[in-house]
Design a protein around this motif. Sequence first.
Motif, PDB file in Angstrom:
ATOM      1  N   LEU B  16      41.160  74.691 101.360  1.00 55.92           N
ATOM      2  CA  LEU B  16      41.695  75.614 102.362  1.00 55.92           C
ATOM      3  C   LEU B  16      43.173  75.366 102.604  1.00 55.92           C
ATOM      4  O   LEU B  16      43.592  74.249 102.837  1.00 55.92           O
ATOM      5  CB  LEU B  16      40.921  75.435 103.672  1.00 55.92           C
ATOM      6  CG  LEU B  16      41.369  76.297 104.851  1.00 55.92           C
ATOM      7  CD1 LEU B  16      41.096  77.753 104.551  1.00 55.92           C
ATOM      8  CD2 LEU B  16      40.654  75.871 106.107  1.00 55.92           C
ATOM      9  N   CYS B  17      43.960  76.433 102.515  1.00 55.36           N
ATOM     10  CA  CYS B  17      45.377  76.337 102.821  1.00 55.36           C
ATOM     11  C   CYS B  17      45.760  77.471 103.756  1.00 55.36           C
ATOM     12  O   CYS B  17      45.322  78.606 103.582  1.00 55.36           O
ATOM     13  CB  CYS B  17      46.242  76.462 101.565  1.00 55.36           C
ATOM     14  SG  CYS B  17      46.035  75.109 100.409  1.00 55.36           S
ATOM     15  N   LYS B  18      46.598  77.163 104.732  1.00 54.29           N
ATOM     16  CA  LYS B  18      47.122  78.202 105.629  1.00 54.29           C
ATOM     17  C   LYS B  18      48.570  77.893 105.915  1.00 54.29           C
ATOM     18  O   LYS B  18      48.924  76.757 106.215  1.00 54.29           O
ATOM     19  CB  LYS B  18      46.318  78.233 106.923  1.00 54.29           C
ATOM     20  CG  LYS B  18      46.867  79.287 107.885  1.00 54.29           C
ATOM     21  CD  LYS B  18      46.142  79.300 109.201  1.00 54.29           C
ATOM     22  CE  LYS B  18      46.867  80.203 110.197  1.00 54.29           C
ATOM     23  NZ  LYS B  18      46.923  81.613 109.749  1.00 54.29           N
ATOM     24  N   THR B  51      43.647  74.686 114.403  1.00 52.35           N
ATOM     25  CA  THR B  51      43.762  75.724 113.388  1.00 52.35           C
ATOM     26  C   THR B  51      42.579  75.662 112.441  1.00 52.35           C
ATOM     27  O   THR B  51      42.024  76.694 112.058  1.00 52.35           O
ATOM     28  CB  THR B  51      45.068  75.562 112.590  1.00 52.35           C
ATOM     29  OG1 THR B  51      46.147  75.344 113.501  1.00 52.35           O
ATOM     30  CG2 THR B  51      45.344  76.784 111.750  1.00 52.35           C
ATOM     31  N   CYS B  55      39.791  78.639 111.924  1.00 55.10           N
ATOM     32  CA  CYS B  55      39.624  79.347 110.643  1.00 55.10           C
ATOM     33  C   CYS B  55      38.150  79.565 110.336  1.00 55.10           C
ATOM     34  O   CYS B  55      37.786  80.526 109.670  1.00 55.10           O
ATOM     35  CB  CYS B  55      40.269  78.571 109.494  1.00 55.10           C
ATOM     36  SG  CYS B  55      42.056  78.755 109.388  1.00 55.10           S
ATOM     37  N   HIS B  62      43.014  82.488 106.884  1.00 54.79           N
ATOM     38  CA  HIS B  62      43.593  81.570 105.925  1.00 54.79           C
ATOM     39  C   HIS B  62      44.089  82.341 104.713  1.00 54.79           C
ATOM     40  O   HIS B  62      43.715  83.499 104.491  1.00 54.79           O
ATOM     41  CB  HIS B  62      42.557  80.519 105.510  1.00 54.79           C
ATOM     42  CG  HIS B  62      41.302  81.115 104.923  1.00 54.79           C
ATOM     43  ND1 HIS B  62      40.336  81.721 105.679  1.00 54.79           N
ATOM     44  CD2 HIS B  62      40.866  81.183 103.638  1.00 54.79           C
ATOM     45  CE1 HIS B  62      39.343  82.135 104.905  1.00 54.79           C
ATOM     46  NE2 HIS B  62      39.634  81.827 103.671  1.00 54.79           N
ATOM     47  N   GLN B  63      44.950  81.704 103.936  1.00 54.86           N
ATOM     48  CA  GLN B  63      45.507  82.382 102.766  1.00 54.86           C
ATOM     49  C   GLN B  63      44.802  82.035 101.480  1.00 54.86           C
ATOM     50  O   GLN B  63      44.538  82.912 100.667  1.00 54.86           O
ATOM     51  CB  GLN B  63      47.015  82.066 102.625  1.00 54.86           C
ATOM     52  CG  GLN B  63      47.892  82.951 103.450  1.00 54.86           C
ATOM     53  CD  GLN B  63      48.163  82.370 104.828  1.00 54.86           C
ATOM     54  OE1 GLN B  63      47.653  81.324 105.180  1.00 54.86           O
ATOM     55  NE2 GLN B  63      48.967  83.066 105.606  1.00 54.86           N
TER      56      GLN B  63
END
Lengths: 274, 251
Positions: B16-18, B51, B55, B62-63
């Motif tokens: 997971l990346c944001k 955060t 999510c 998230h991106q």
Amino acid sequence: MLILYAVYRVNDVLVYHWNWSRVFNFVIRVDEDTGALVPNLLLHGLATTLRLALWATVLATIIGLVMGYWRTSKNLTLRMISRCYVELIRNIPPVVFIFIFYFFISSQLFPVIGIEDINKEGALVNNGVFQFFFGNPSLLSNFLAGMLCLALFEAAYITEIVRAGIQSIDKGQWEAARAMGLSRFNVLRDVIMPQAIRKILPPLAGQFITLIKDSAIVSLISIQELTFLATEVAASTTKVFETWILVAAMYFVLCYGFATLFRYLEKRAAKAQR
Amino acid sequence: MNDTDQSIPVVEINGLCKWYGDFSALYDINLSVANGEKVVVCGPSGSGKSTLIRCINQLEVHQTGTIKVSGREVKPEMKGIELVRRDVGMVFQSFNLFPHLSVVDNLTLGPIRNFGMSKAEAKKTAMAYLERVQIAEQADKYPVQLSGGQQQRVAIARALCMKPKLMLFDEPTSALDPEMISGVLDVMIELARDGMTMIVVTHEMGFARQVADRVVFMDNGEIVEIADPETFFNSPVTDRAQLFLSQLLSH
């Protein structure tokens, strides 16, 4: 002091003959046939002004609620439409807007919806209830035109009131409601709007009072409300001062009366919250 | 997909990346939470703890990476996010009770609107949960009339009324006066004992020691260390964790 000076000027310099009774006659007169007190032109005008303000506010609130919600929507199209509407109205003078819109609706819209074809004698319009709320049926298209113009104009301001009300609701309310799995519709209906309405009502009441005053503008397009009829009375009696002072007093009583009523209602509502 | 399959992780996060523009809020988060597990997420301010859990129910989007709740992937702007959210209860730092509704109405709103429950049935469930958090006598009061600790317990009951499979707690006691904190923590400990799967973001290390199956330590948007409480508090592996704990304990 200023008033005394003005009175002196009017009496001595203009040699103005005050005649209040002639003007009062236009508010209320004695009917020749029945001998009873009957409302005359100016009271009819006052009633029309009140009806205009009432119905225009109702319509403007409906439009304003929709537009106000659109202003806060995630959908860009809705946001743009409502933003353009608000900016358009707020950046041109009310009179100019009303001239444009009146000639549009009277020449395009009304023929389409057939307002002139309504049977003036028919049961739908020729009864007491209808006349109480909408006035004389023969003046219906006239009244509707004035009402639509005012409603569309005021709706822009109500849009901003609604937008501010919705945006003043804490983001946490949205988050908690959405986190519970409520649909967007239910979030609005059960959580956001009940809270927003409480914030919207006081400025909305103020807008109604403003509309009572703004309604004078439609006299320029011959809507038969108080200001228009006052110009007719002033012209035919030449009693300019009495007419206008009286009419000003009528507007004052109306506006101040409603303002007091709303203040009282707000206090009661605030007490009920405790 | 069998909803009651106990072996599927309740939450499964992979890669997971944001980020916000240039700022990386979460980076390469990998975490799996099993049924009935209690995970405490801790770390300095701005480390991305809130955060991360936001999510999970898409209060933040998230991106890159995947998040699965009970095997179902949650994606930004997905249709049917409401269905996922009904299985995930969330308790906020600022309670977020609905001020225009009474306590019991706060609780019944979800079941009535989401499950079409009758008002009477929803009220019965609500009263049961209010009893459980020991606040049943306040049922007809309005949130503004309650203390912070009472409001938070109502918020917990409100989340429980939706019978979620997972409870997320975002710093539930951080906005409370000290004397009310234990009241809320006691409720959470009870909940943990009853087998609820919980992810708790908190600074309450005593609670973590008592209840957590695992402690996740985050810093600068990354997971730095995951360990069971014993290991984490007594012999943390990473330097950053050691620094964090020493700062904590020096108070």
